[in-house]
Design a protein around this motif. Structure first.
Motif, PDB file in Angstrom:
ATOM      1  N   ILE A  10     -73.123  -2.456  34.831  1.00  0.00           N
ATOM      2  CA  ILE A  10     -71.877  -2.309  34.079  1.00  0.00           C
ATOM      3  C   ILE A  10     -71.093  -1.114  34.625  1.00  0.00           C
ATOM      4  O   ILE A  10     -71.649  -0.023  34.796  1.00  0.00           O
ATOM      5  CB  ILE A  10     -72.157  -2.105  32.573  1.00  0.00           C
ATOM      6  CG1 ILE A  10     -73.071  -3.220  32.044  1.00  0.00           C
ATOM      7  CG2 ILE A  10     -70.849  -2.050  31.803  1.00  0.00           C
ATOM      8  CD1 ILE A  10     -72.527  -4.621  32.190  1.00  0.00           C
ATOM      9  N   ASP A  12     -67.831   1.304  34.075  1.00  0.00           N
ATOM     10  CA  ASP A  12     -66.703   1.838  33.310  1.00  0.00           C
ATOM     11  C   ASP A  12     -65.853   2.625  34.294  1.00  0.00           C
ATOM     12  O   ASP A  12     -66.282   3.646  34.830  1.00  0.00           O
ATOM     13  CB  ASP A  12     -67.212   2.748  32.186  1.00  0.00           C
ATOM     14  CG  ASP A  12     -66.081   3.205  31.272  1.00  0.00           C
ATOM     15  OD1 ASP A  12     -65.172   3.890  31.766  1.00  0.00           O
ATOM     16  OD2 ASP A  12     -66.116   2.889  30.077  1.00  0.00           O
ATOM     17  N   ASP A  75     -65.050  -2.872  33.223  1.00  0.00           N
ATOM     18  CA  ASP A  75     -64.293  -2.669  31.978  1.00  0.00           C
ATOM     19  C   ASP A  75     -62.794  -2.567  32.208  1.00  0.00           C
ATOM     20  O   ASP A  75     -62.096  -1.861  31.496  1.00  0.00           O
ATOM     21  CB  ASP A  75     -64.786  -1.403  31.261  1.00  0.00           C
ATOM     22  CG  ASP A  75     -64.171  -0.149  31.834  1.00  0.00           C
ATOM     23  OD1 ASP A  75     -63.951  -0.112  33.066  1.00  0.00           O
ATOM     24  OD2 ASP A  75     -63.879   0.794  31.079  1.00  0.00           O
ATOM     25  N   ILE A 237     -65.669  -7.109  31.132  1.00  0.00           N
ATOM     26  CA  ILE A 237     -66.347  -6.896  29.848  1.00  0.00           C
ATOM     27  C   ILE A 237     -65.463  -6.043  28.934  1.00  0.00           C
ATOM     28  O   ILE A 237     -64.470  -5.449  29.365  1.00  0.00           O
ATOM     29  CB  ILE A 237     -67.749  -6.255  30.026  1.00  0.00           C
ATOM     30  CG1 ILE A 237     -67.663  -4.928  30.816  1.00  0.00           C
ATOM     31  CG2 ILE A 237     -68.686  -7.214  30.719  1.00  0.00           C
ATOM     32  CD1 ILE A 237     -67.563  -3.713  29.990  1.00  0.00           C
ATOM     33  N   TYR A 238     -65.862  -5.996  27.674  1.00  0.00           N
ATOM     34  CA  TYR A 238     -65.115  -5.241  26.665  1.00  0.00           C
ATOM     35  C   TYR A 238     -66.145  -4.496  25.826  1.00  0.00           C
ATOM     36  O   TYR A 238     -66.733  -5.050  24.889  1.00  0.00           O
ATOM     37  CB  TYR A 238     -64.289  -6.226  25.823  1.00  0.00           C
ATOM     38  CG  TYR A 238     -63.428  -5.580  24.764  1.00  0.00           C
ATOM     39  CD1 TYR A 238     -62.437  -4.671  25.098  1.00  0.00           C
ATOM     40  CD2 TYR A 238     -63.595  -5.912  23.416  1.00  0.00           C
ATOM     41  CE1 TYR A 238     -61.632  -4.092  24.121  1.00  0.00           C
ATOM     42  CE2 TYR A 238     -62.789  -5.341  22.432  1.00  0.00           C
ATOM     43  CZ  TYR A 238     -61.813  -4.433  22.799  1.00  0.00           C
ATOM     44  OH  TYR A 238     -61.022  -3.861  21.831  1.00  0.00           O
ATOM     45  N   SER A 239     -66.373  -3.237  26.161  1.00  0.00           N
ATOM     46  CA  SER A 239     -67.498  -2.504  25.568  1.00  0.00           C
ATOM     47  C   SER A 239     -67.416  -2.317  24.047  1.00  0.00           C
ATOM     48  O   SER A 239     -68.464  -2.231  23.397  1.00  0.00           O
ATOM     49  CB  SER A 239     -67.678  -1.146  26.264  1.00  0.00           C
ATOM     50  OG  SER A 239     -66.519  -0.366  26.156  1.00  0.00           O
ATOM     51  N   TYR A 242     -69.839  -4.110  21.580  1.00  0.00           N
ATOM     52  CA  TYR A 242     -71.262  -3.803  21.442  1.00  0.00           C
ATOM     53  C   TYR A 242     -71.434  -2.456  20.750  1.00  0.00           C
ATOM     54  O   TYR A 242     -71.217  -1.402  21.345  1.00  0.00           O
ATOM     55  CB  TYR A 242     -71.922  -3.825  22.823  1.00  0.00           C
ATOM     56  CG  TYR A 242     -71.553  -5.077  23.583  1.00  0.00           C
ATOM     57  CD1 TYR A 242     -72.086  -6.312  23.232  1.00  0.00           C
ATOM     58  CD2 TYR A 242     -70.624  -5.036  24.631  1.00  0.00           C
ATOM     59  CE1 TYR A 242     -71.717  -7.477  23.901  1.00  0.00           C
ATOM     60  CE2 TYR A 242     -70.259  -6.187  25.305  1.00  0.00           C
ATOM     61  CZ  TYR A 242     -70.810  -7.401  24.941  1.00  0.00           C
ATOM     62  OH  TYR A 242     -70.431  -8.542  25.599  1.00  0.00           O
ATOM     63  N   ASP A 253     -68.006   7.089  27.146  1.00  0.00           N
ATOM     64  CA  ASP A 253     -68.003   6.073  28.203  1.00  0.00           C
ATOM     65  C   ASP A 253     -69.432   5.675  28.589  1.00  0.00           C
ATOM     66  O   ASP A 253     -69.720   4.496  28.806  1.00  0.00           O
ATOM     67  CB  ASP A 253     -67.267   6.593  29.449  1.00  0.00           C
ATOM     68  CG  ASP A 253     -65.805   6.891  29.166  1.00  0.00           C
ATOM     69  OD1 ASP A 253     -65.236   6.257  28.255  1.00  0.00           O
ATOM     70  OD2 ASP A 253     -65.227   7.754  29.842  1.00  0.00           O
ATOM     71  N   GLY A 256     -70.902   3.395  25.926  1.00  0.00           N
ATOM     72  CA  GLY A 256     -70.375   2.034  26.017  1.00  0.00           C
ATOM     73  C   GLY A 256     -71.034   1.229  27.121  1.00  0.00           C
ATOM     74  O   GLY A 256     -71.370   0.053  26.940  1.00  0.00           O
ATOM     75  N   VAL A 257     -71.248   1.873  28.262  1.00  0.00           N
ATOM     76  CA  VAL A 257     -71.894   1.207  29.396  1.00  0.00           C
ATOM     77  C   VAL A 257     -73.333   0.830  29.040  1.00  0.00           C
ATOM     78  O   VAL A 257     -73.780  -0.301  29.287  1.00  0.00           O
ATOM     79  CB  VAL A 257     -71.852   2.122  30.640  1.00  0.00           C
ATOM     80  CG1 VAL A 257     -72.800   1.641  31.723  1.00  0.00           C
ATOM     81  CG2 VAL A 257     -70.431   2.198  31.191  1.00  0.00           C
ATOM     82  N   THR A 260     -73.476  -2.006  26.382  1.00  0.00           N
ATOM     83  CA  THR A 260     -73.073  -3.285  26.964  1.00  0.00           C
ATOM     84  C   THR A 260     -74.196  -3.874  27.817  1.00  0.00           C
ATOM     85  O   THR A 260     -74.534  -5.059  27.691  1.00  0.00           O
ATOM     86  CB  THR A 260     -71.799  -3.121  27.816  1.00  0.00           C
ATOM     87  OG1 THR A 260     -70.759  -2.570  27.010  1.00  0.00           O
ATOM     88  CG2 THR A 260     -71.337  -4.451  28.384  1.00  0.00           C
TER      89      THR A 260
END
Length: 301
Positions: A10, A12, A75, A237-239, A242, A253, A256-257, A260
């Protein structure tokens, strides 16, 4: 049980100028399985986009060498709002036309200096000959075709992509960031310009074994058969989808990674990941075609 992917990477991204780590910088999270199929996670925080591109290729090469098929989630948007390519009068009025245009125009130097504001101004000049639809920049970059202020109207350009309109329904939020906005907190316009250019280069280096969803795969449920022969699938993707708690000292950040990567790996373990690639329900045939060929879509939205 057959999993579609052996690893989940993933990314970001960031449009930062100058070397930067921590908040609002590039984060790369890698979720992979050990010999007993237990998940392990590692995060990386390269200081520049050039370092990130080199690192990403190294990580993918190592994972492919292990025999892993990899899902790469990014992202940022992989396509621009409907009609952009047509208004630019590109050879192909679809995602390929936009990717080629950006690759020819974006300059992103090893020290993170880039020309995203100049490219936004050029696109405004070509599309409307005024300071819209792209807007937002430092005062030093303001000019006839790019303003620091939001325009009163976007004319016949949609402010949001279809997938962003859908996130508003999911989040019940008052607004969603538009790709036309190039400057300010949480903006994605410049980040997407720079990101698309990097993804294009990465995908070309991987050749036919890599496909970009939904542009090359179509909106289809992924199965063992449909991914056979692929080493990599790249998706937006759209964190915020999740949810979870940050670990001690973890910046937003990075959280979020990690969340996800964890969610996608767990969905694959449960046999639920492939269905996400079937795409949006309830869209008209025309809008589905727009998302599949021009705008793109956020996985899971």
């Amino acid at each position: 049980m057959n999993r579609l992917f052996g690893a989940y990477v993933i990314v970001d991204y960031s449009a930062a100028e100058g070397k930067k780590t921590g908040e609002s910088s590039v984060w790369i999270g890698v979720m992979k399985r050990d010999i007993r199929f237990r998940l392990s996670y590692q995060s990386h925080n390269p200081a520049t986009r050039a370092e990130a591109a080199t690192l990403l290729r190294t990580l993918l090469a190592d994972l492919h060498k292990r025999g892993d098929r990899v899902l790469v989630g990014v992202d940022f948007a992989l396509g621009f709002p409907r009609g952009t390519a047509a208004r630019l009068q590109l050879k192909t009025a679809d995602w390929r036309g936009m990717w080629d245009f950006l690759a020819k125009n974006i300059v992103d130097k090893p020290d993170n200096k880039n020309n995203r504001f100049q490219v936004a101004a050029k696109m405004n000049r070509l599309m409307t000959d005024e300071a819209y639809p792209f807007w937002g920049c430092p005062k030093s970059d303001a000019q006839k075709w790019l303003s620091t202020l939001k325009p009163d109207s976007f004319g016949d350009f949609p402010e949001l992509r279809l997938t962003e309109q859908e996130t508003l329904k999911l989040r019940k939020a008052a607004h969603s960031k538009s790709l036309w906005q190039m400057h300010g907190a949480g903006v994605v316009g410049g980040q997407s310009m720079l990101g698309i250019t990097a993804v294009k280069s990465l995908a070309e280096s991987l050749g036919e074994q890599a496909q970009v969803w939904p542009f090359q795969t179509g909106f289809n449920m992924l199965t063992d058969e449909s991914v056979a022969g692929l080493s990599t699938v790249i998706a937006e993707i759209y964190s915020p989808l999740y949810e979870g708690e940050p670990e001690a000292g973890e910046v937003k950040d990075a959280t979020g990674v990690r969340l996800t990567a964890t969610a996608l790996a767990e969905a694959d373990d449960k046999g639920q990941l492939g269905a996400l690639f079937a795409g949006p329900k309830g869209l008209s045939e025309a809008d589905t075609a727009i998302a599949a060929t021009e705008e793109g879509w956020m996985l899971g939205v």
